[in-house]
Design a protein around this motif. Structure first.
Motif, PDB file in Angstrom:
ATOM      1  N   THR A 111      13.766  45.132  44.749  1.00 21.02           N
ATOM      2  CA  THR A 111      13.435  44.167  44.359  1.00 21.02           C
ATOM      3  C   THR A 111      13.806  42.874  45.317  1.00 21.02           C
ATOM      4  N   VAL A 112      14.750  43.218  46.110  1.00 19.93           N
ATOM      5  CA  VAL A 112      15.402  42.212  46.664  1.00 19.93           C
ATOM      6  C   VAL A 112      14.402  41.982  48.018  1.00 19.93           C
ATOM      7  N   GLU A 113      13.823  43.105  48.555  1.00 16.79           N
ATOM      8  CA  GLU A 113      12.886  43.010  49.524  1.00 16.79           C
ATOM      9  C   GLU A 113      11.646  42.292  49.111  1.00 16.79           C
ATOM     10  N   SER A 114      11.266  42.299  47.745  1.00 17.14           N
ATOM     11  CA  SER A 114      10.038  41.801  47.144  1.00 17.14           C
ATOM     12  C   SER A 114      10.158  40.333  47.238  1.00 17.14           C
ATOM     13  N   ARG A 167      12.520  38.502  49.090  1.00 19.41           N
ATOM     14  CA  ARG A 167      12.474  38.081  50.440  1.00 19.41           C
ATOM     15  C   ARG A 167      11.132  37.883  50.860  1.00 19.41           C
ATOM     16  N   LYS A 168      10.022  38.485  50.652  1.00 20.22           N
ATOM     17  CA  LYS A 168       8.887  38.584  51.110  1.00 20.22           C
ATOM     18  C   LYS A 168       8.288  37.260  50.402  1.00 20.22           C
ATOM     19  N   ILE A 174      23.115  42.199  48.519  1.00 21.28           N
ATOM     20  CA  ILE A 174      22.596  41.446  47.522  1.00 21.28           C
ATOM     21  C   ILE A 174      22.199  41.966  46.226  1.00 21.28           C
ATOM     22  N   ALA A 175      21.640  43.330  46.345  1.00 18.49           N
ATOM     23  CA  ALA A 175      21.243  44.090  45.064  1.00 18.49           C
ATOM     24  C   ALA A 175      22.586  44.211  44.432  1.00 18.49           C
ATOM     25  N   GLU A 176      23.609  44.722  45.346  1.00 21.89           N
ATOM     26  CA  GLU A 176      24.990  44.915  44.354  1.00 21.89           C
ATOM     27  C   GLU A 176      25.358  43.780  43.783  1.00 21.89           C
ATOM     28  N   LYS A 177      25.463  42.584  44.343  1.00 24.30           N
ATOM     29  CA  LYS A 177      25.863  41.356  44.032  1.00 24.30           C
ATOM     30  C   LYS A 177      25.221  41.013  42.709  1.00 24.30           C
ATOM     31  N   LEU A 178      23.857  41.190  42.577  1.00 22.36           N
ATOM     32  CA  LEU A 178      23.131  40.458  41.599  1.00 22.36           C
ATOM     33  C   LEU A 178      22.605  41.645  40.606  1.00 22.36           C
ATOM     34  N   GLN A 194      16.276  31.460  43.789  1.00 21.71           N
ATOM     35  CA  GLN A 194      17.394  30.576  44.341  1.00 21.71           C
ATOM     36  C   GLN A 194      18.558  31.354  44.779  1.00 21.71           C
ATOM     37  N   GLU A 195      18.927  32.513  43.948  1.00 22.39           N
ATOM     38  CA  GLU A 195      20.189  33.230  44.230  1.00 22.39           C
ATOM     39  C   GLU A 195      19.943  33.971  45.418  1.00 22.39           C
ATOM     40  N   ILE A 196      18.889  34.531  45.576  1.00 20.17           N
ATOM     41  CA  ILE A 196      18.691  35.339  46.773  1.00 20.17           C
ATOM     42  C   ILE A 196      18.695  34.472  48.024  1.00 20.17           C
TER      43      ILE A 196
END
Length: 210
Positions: free
Chosen positions: A179-182, A184-185, A169-173, A154-156
Motif C-alpha cells: 500500500t505504501v509503494e502504491s 508512493r507511485k 512507513i507501513a509500521e507507523k501507519l 499527506q501522511e505518507i
C-alpha cells in the motif's frame, strides 16, 4: 481508418471518449482497457495506430508505461490523458515518447484533431498548454498547480520527508508495504516527478511540506 485504443481506469471516461468518436469518419475505437496489464496483453498480437493513455493509473505509472510502449511498439502514437495541466506532467510524458497530451475535459473537435495530428506523425498540444510551456521557458510565472492529496497521501508524504523507508512507513501507519509503494507511485505521478528527491523538492516548493 485510424485504429484507436484507450486505457483509462474510469469507465465514465472510456465511455465518454468512445461516444465522442463513435460517429467520426476515419476513426474507429477498436478496444478499451481499464488496466495496464490487459493493454500489454492486447499489444502482443495487435498494433493500434493511436493509444489514448491515462497517466494516473492505480496499479501502473502511466508515464513509465508510455516509455515502455514507445520503445517496444514505436509505431504506436501515444496521447497522454490527464486532469492535470502541470508542465512537469507534460514534459515527462513527452520525454517518454508521447506524441500528444490532452486534458480529460477536452472537446470532441480537439480530440479528433489530436488523433489525426499524431497519426500523421506530428505532435499535438492544446494551445493553452503550449502557452503555459512557452511562458515557463521565458520565466513568466503562471498559477502554480497544487496536487490534491488524500489524507493518507499527506501522511505518507510527511513520512517520506522524514526519510522513513517503506517498511517503516507501513509500521507507523499500520498499513501494508504494498500500500505504501502504491501511494508512493501515485505521489510521483501527481507531482510529475521521477524520484523521491524530486517529490520532496516539489512538495516544499508548493508549500505542502514545512
Amino acid at each position: 481508418m485510424i485504429n484507436v485504443v484507450i486505457l483509462d481506469d474510469h469507465t465514465m471516461v472510456l465511455k465518454g471518449i468512445e461516444t465522442m468518436l463513435a460517429a467520426c469518419a476515419g476513426i474507429t475505437v477498436s478496444n478499451t482497457f481499464n488496466n495496464g496489464k490487459a493493454l500489454l496483453d492486447y499489444l502482443l498480437t495487435e498494433t493500434p495506430d493511436v493509444l489514448l493513455l491515462d497517466i494516473n493509473l492505480p496499479k501502473n505509472n502511466g508515464i513509465e508505461l508510455c516509455g515502455f510502449i514507445t520503445k517496444t511498439y514505436p509505431k504506436i502514437a501515444i496521447i497522454g490523458l490527464s486532469n492535470y495541466n502541470d508542465t512537469s506532467f507534460i514534459k515527462n510524458m513527452m520525454r517518454n515518447g508521447a506524441k500528444g497530451y490532452l486534458l480529460k475535459n477536452t472537446s470532441k473537435d480537439e480530440l479528433i484533431e489530436a488523433i489525426k495530428t499524431v497519426y500523421s506523425g506530428s505532435s499535438y498540444l492544446p494551445k493553452i498548454l503550449k502557452d503555459k510551456l512557452l511562458n515557463e521557458s521565458f520565466g513568466i510565472q503562471t498559477l502554480s498547480f497544487i496536487p490534491q492529496l488524500t489524507r493518507r497521501e499527506q501522511e505518507i508524504l510527511k513520512c517520506i520527508s522524514e526519510e522513513l523507508t517503506n517498511n517503516e512507513i507501513a509500521e507507523k501507519l499500520f498499513i501494508s508495504t504494498k500500500t505504501v509503494e502504491s501511494h508512493r507511485k501515485n505521489l510521483l505521478q501527481k507531482f510529475g516527478v521521477r524520484n523521491t528527491a524530486g517529490l520532496i523538492k516539489e512538495a516544499f516548493t508548493k508549500g505542502l511540506l514545512n
